[in-house]
Design a protein around this motif. Structure first.
Motif, PDB file in Angstrom:
ATOM      1  N   GLY A  73      -1.912  -0.499   0.561  1.00  0.00           N
ATOM      2  CA  GLY A  73      -1.544   1.062  -0.028  1.00  0.00           C
ATOM      3  C   GLY A  73      -2.649   1.267  -0.463  1.00  0.00           C
ATOM      4  O   GLY A  73      -3.189   0.829  -1.692  1.00  0.00           O
ATOM      5  N   GLY A  74      -2.925   2.803  -0.660  1.00  0.00           N
ATOM      6  CA  GLY A  74      -3.284   3.271  -2.179  1.00  0.00           C
ATOM      7  C   GLY A  74      -2.355   5.002  -2.548  1.00  0.00           C
ATOM      8  O   GLY A  74      -3.121   5.190  -3.373  1.00  0.00           O
TER       9      GLY A  74
ATOM     10  N   GLY B  75      -2.334   8.158  -4.957  1.00  0.00           N
ATOM     11  CA  GLY B  75      -1.408   7.619  -5.800  1.00  0.00           C
ATOM     12  C   GLY B  75      -1.935   6.818  -6.781  1.00  0.00           C
ATOM     13  O   GLY B  75      -1.538   6.506  -8.010  1.00  0.00           O
ATOM     14  N   LEU B  76      -2.922   6.243  -6.166  1.00  0.00           N
ATOM     15  CA  LEU B  76      -4.017   5.830  -7.140  1.00  0.00           C
ATOM     16  C   LEU B  76      -4.999   5.873  -7.904  1.00  0.00           C
ATOM     17  O   LEU B  76      -4.849   6.312  -9.429  1.00  0.00           O
ATOM     18  N   CYS B 160     -10.117   3.142  -4.019  1.00  0.00           N
ATOM     19  CA  CYS B 160      -8.358   4.025  -4.451  1.00  0.00           C
ATOM     20  C   CYS B 160      -7.509   4.405  -3.207  1.00  0.00           C
ATOM     21  O   CYS B 160      -6.664   5.394  -3.152  1.00  0.00           O
ATOM     22  N   LEU B 161      -8.691   4.058  -1.415  1.00  0.00           N
ATOM     23  CA  LEU B 161      -8.314   4.084  -0.335  1.00  0.00           C
ATOM     24  C   LEU B 161      -7.192   3.303  -0.241  1.00  0.00           C
ATOM     25  O   LEU B 161      -6.204   2.838  -0.534  1.00  0.00           O
ATOM     26  N   ASP B 162      -6.559   4.020   1.125  1.00  0.00           N
ATOM     27  CA  ASP B 162      -5.803   3.366   1.966  1.00  0.00           C
ATOM     28  C   ASP B 162      -5.883   2.832   3.688  1.00  0.00           C
ATOM     29  O   ASP B 162      -4.519   2.433   3.905  1.00  0.00           O
ATOM     30  N   GLY B 183      -7.956  -1.066  -5.633  1.00  0.00           N
ATOM     31  CA  GLY B 183      -6.679  -1.147  -6.405  1.00  0.00           C
ATOM     32  C   GLY B 183      -5.660  -1.555  -4.255  1.00  0.00           C
ATOM     33  O   GLY B 183      -6.350  -0.726  -3.664  1.00  0.00           O
ATOM     34  N   ALA B 184      -4.825  -2.117  -4.828  1.00  0.00           N
ATOM     35  CA  ALA B 184      -3.768  -1.534  -3.275  1.00  0.00           C
ATOM     36  C   ALA B 184      -2.028  -2.076  -4.285  1.00  0.00           C
ATOM     37  O   ALA B 184      -1.943  -2.179  -4.683  1.00  0.00           O
ATOM     38  N   VAL B 185      -1.784  -1.433  -3.334  1.00  0.00           N
ATOM     39  CA  VAL B 185      -0.470  -1.449  -3.478  1.00  0.00           C
ATOM     40  C   VAL B 185       0.474  -1.119  -2.163  1.00  0.00           C
ATOM     41  O   VAL B 185       0.408  -0.734  -1.069  1.00  0.00           O
ATOM     42  N   SER B 186       1.779  -1.505  -2.221  1.00  0.00           N
ATOM     43  CA  SER B 186       3.033  -1.401  -1.234  1.00  0.00           C
ATOM     44  C   SER B 186       4.242  -2.343  -1.696  1.00  0.00           C
ATOM     45  O   SER B 186       4.195  -3.219  -2.194  1.00  0.00           O
ATOM     46  N   CYS B 189       4.804  -4.625  -5.154  1.00  0.00           N
ATOM     47  CA  CYS B 189       3.360  -5.246  -5.437  1.00  0.00           C
ATOM     48  C   CYS B 189       2.178  -4.425  -5.133  1.00  0.00           C
ATOM     49  O   CYS B 189       2.229  -3.341  -4.865  1.00  0.00           O
ATOM     50  N   GLY B 190       1.338  -5.125  -5.803  1.00  0.00           N
ATOM     51  CA  GLY B 190      -0.606  -4.180  -6.160  1.00  0.00           C
ATOM     52  C   GLY B 190      -1.286  -5.764  -6.010  1.00  0.00           C
ATOM     53  O   GLY B 190      -1.373  -6.697  -6.417  1.00  0.00           O
ATOM     54  N   ILE B 191      -1.999  -5.318  -6.198  1.00  0.00           N
ATOM     55  CA  ILE B 191      -3.713  -6.394  -6.442  1.00  0.00           C
ATOM     56  C   ILE B 191      -4.360  -5.154  -6.771  1.00  0.00           C
ATOM     57  O   ILE B 191      -4.764  -3.761  -6.713  1.00  0.00           O
ATOM     58  N   GLN B 211      -5.477  -6.884   5.350  1.00  0.00           N
ATOM     59  CA  GLN B 211      -4.620  -6.062   5.130  1.00  0.00           C
ATOM     60  C   GLN B 211      -4.132  -4.832   6.107  1.00  0.00           C
ATOM     61  O   GLN B 211      -3.896  -3.391   5.941  1.00  0.00           O
ATOM     62  N   PHE B 253      -2.906 -10.854  -7.957  1.00  0.00           N
ATOM     63  CA  PHE B 253      -1.912  -9.972  -6.858  1.00  0.00           C
ATOM     64  C   PHE B 253      -0.558  -9.849  -8.474  1.00  0.00           C
ATOM     65  O   PHE B 253       0.209 -10.775  -8.801  1.00  0.00           O
TER      66      PHE B 253
END
Lengths: 74, 269
Positions: A73-74, B75-76, B160-162, B183-186, B189-191, B211, B253
């Motif tokens: 997600g972003g 978000g990012l 900062c995409l999804d 960057g990524a989030v879920s 967590c994030g990467i 992903q 991570f």
């Protein structure tokens, strides 16, 4: 064969952080996920001995498998 | 523009925005022109004076002259954009076709009851202008897949995409053209990844493909994109200033709730 399995974040819930497991010879990463009851759609990066791998890749005796959750997600 | 002797009059080696505006109006130039000039003489625009001792005026000037592409302003992206604006990055291109909706409010810093329905890129652009009036901001409300750029156009691109497909499209555009911070989030967590060479970008594509999932991404909490965006801003600063980074051509991570960081792991061969 014996492999070391490392789980990260919420994949540990109800399972473990790190564990030595006895699994059938010739098992793939995908097979390991089945044995752990982890759905493929929950998983992002998988690594064998700190190198990226695919679910179809076979595991070897004594290797370390790291399983990260999906993070997109972003 | 301003004599060196006159510059010495600025107390503590800093010049206020009101003085900058006065000089700009008098000389018929922009705020950006004045501030780049004074930085070259070792004088800080006042809103960046707290960088003294951490950055040099020359580094601040380099940030000011740099253009960053930010793909995704949710978000990012919203968090990364405002952090970079406060850092003093001088040019932005914001790419996001989406508008804010109510579901964004839990984590997207510029989503609010007032901005629901507004284009994310345009809202973020307004916020950047409010903290860095010397910055140039361009908004593109089309998908990143429709956006092309040439080598050297950007000092850095920030992912900062999804969606995996959009991320892959951005990485392809960056290969050989611009370094990329990903960057990524879920959930909790994030990467974060920072890539500049072609081989590492191929490795990042492989990571991004892992992903892919049908349907929407999992949710996350307010502090998760904020935390990951901070790491991304840090890596962006190092990329622009060509500073050493342990994350160079690697990924990390982050499990925020369990206070764990894994990696860096190299990308590519």
């Amino acid at each position: 064969m014996n492999v070391k399995v490392k789980l990260f974040a919420h994949l540990r819930d109800g399972r473990f952080v790190e564990k030595d497991m006895e699994i059938p010879d010739g098992s793939t990463v995908g097979k390991l996920l089945q044995l752990l009851g982890i759905g493929e759609d929950e998983v992002g990066v998988t690594m064998i001995d700190s190198r990226h791998c695919l679910l179809a890749d076979k595991l070897k005796e004594g290797c370390t498998v790291a399983i990260f959750p999906m993070v997109g997600g972003g | 523009m301003i004599g060196v002797d006159a510059l010495r009059l600025f107390e503590g080696g800093a010049i206020s925005l009101s003085d900058v505006r006065r000089i700009a109006a008098g000389e018929g130039v922009s705020i950006s022109d004045v501030e780049k000039f004074v930085l070259a003489q070792g004088v800080w625009p006042e809103r960046f004076i707290r960088h003294s001792g951490i950055l040099t005026p020359k580094q601040q000037l380099q940030l000011y002259r740099s253009r960053a592409l930010i793909a995704g302003c949710g978000g990012l992206g919203g968090n990364v954009a405002i952090l970079l604006a406060r850092l003093g990055v001088g040019e932005f291109v914001l790419v996001d076709p989406d508008r804010f909706d109510e579901t964004n409010i839990n984590r997207q810093v510029f989503s609010s009851l007032e901005t629901v329905g507004c284009y994310k890129a345009q809202v973020v652009a307004r916020e950047l202008a409010a903290v860095n009036p010397g910055a140039t901001v361009k908004c593109i409300t089309d998908p990143v897949e429709s956006f092309q750029f040439v080598p050297g156009e950007f000092a850095v691109a920030i992912d900062c995409l999804d969606s995996s497909a959009s991320r892959e499209a951005l990485i392809e555009r960056c290969s050989g053209a611009a370094p990329l911070v990903h960057g990524a989030v879920s959930l909790g967590c994030g990467i974060v990844a920072s890539v500049s060479d072609t081989d590492a970008m191929k490795g990042l594509v492989e990571l991004v493909r892992t992903q892919q999932r049908p349907g929407p991404n999992s949710g996350t909490l307010s502090y998760v994109p904020a935390f990951i965006a901070s790491l991304m801003a840090s890596e962006t600063r190092k990329t622009i200033l060509k500073l050493h980074s342990t994350l160079s051509n690697s990924w990390l991570f982050v499990d925020i709730d369990n206070l764990e960081i894994q990696g860096p792991y190299p990308l590519g061969k």
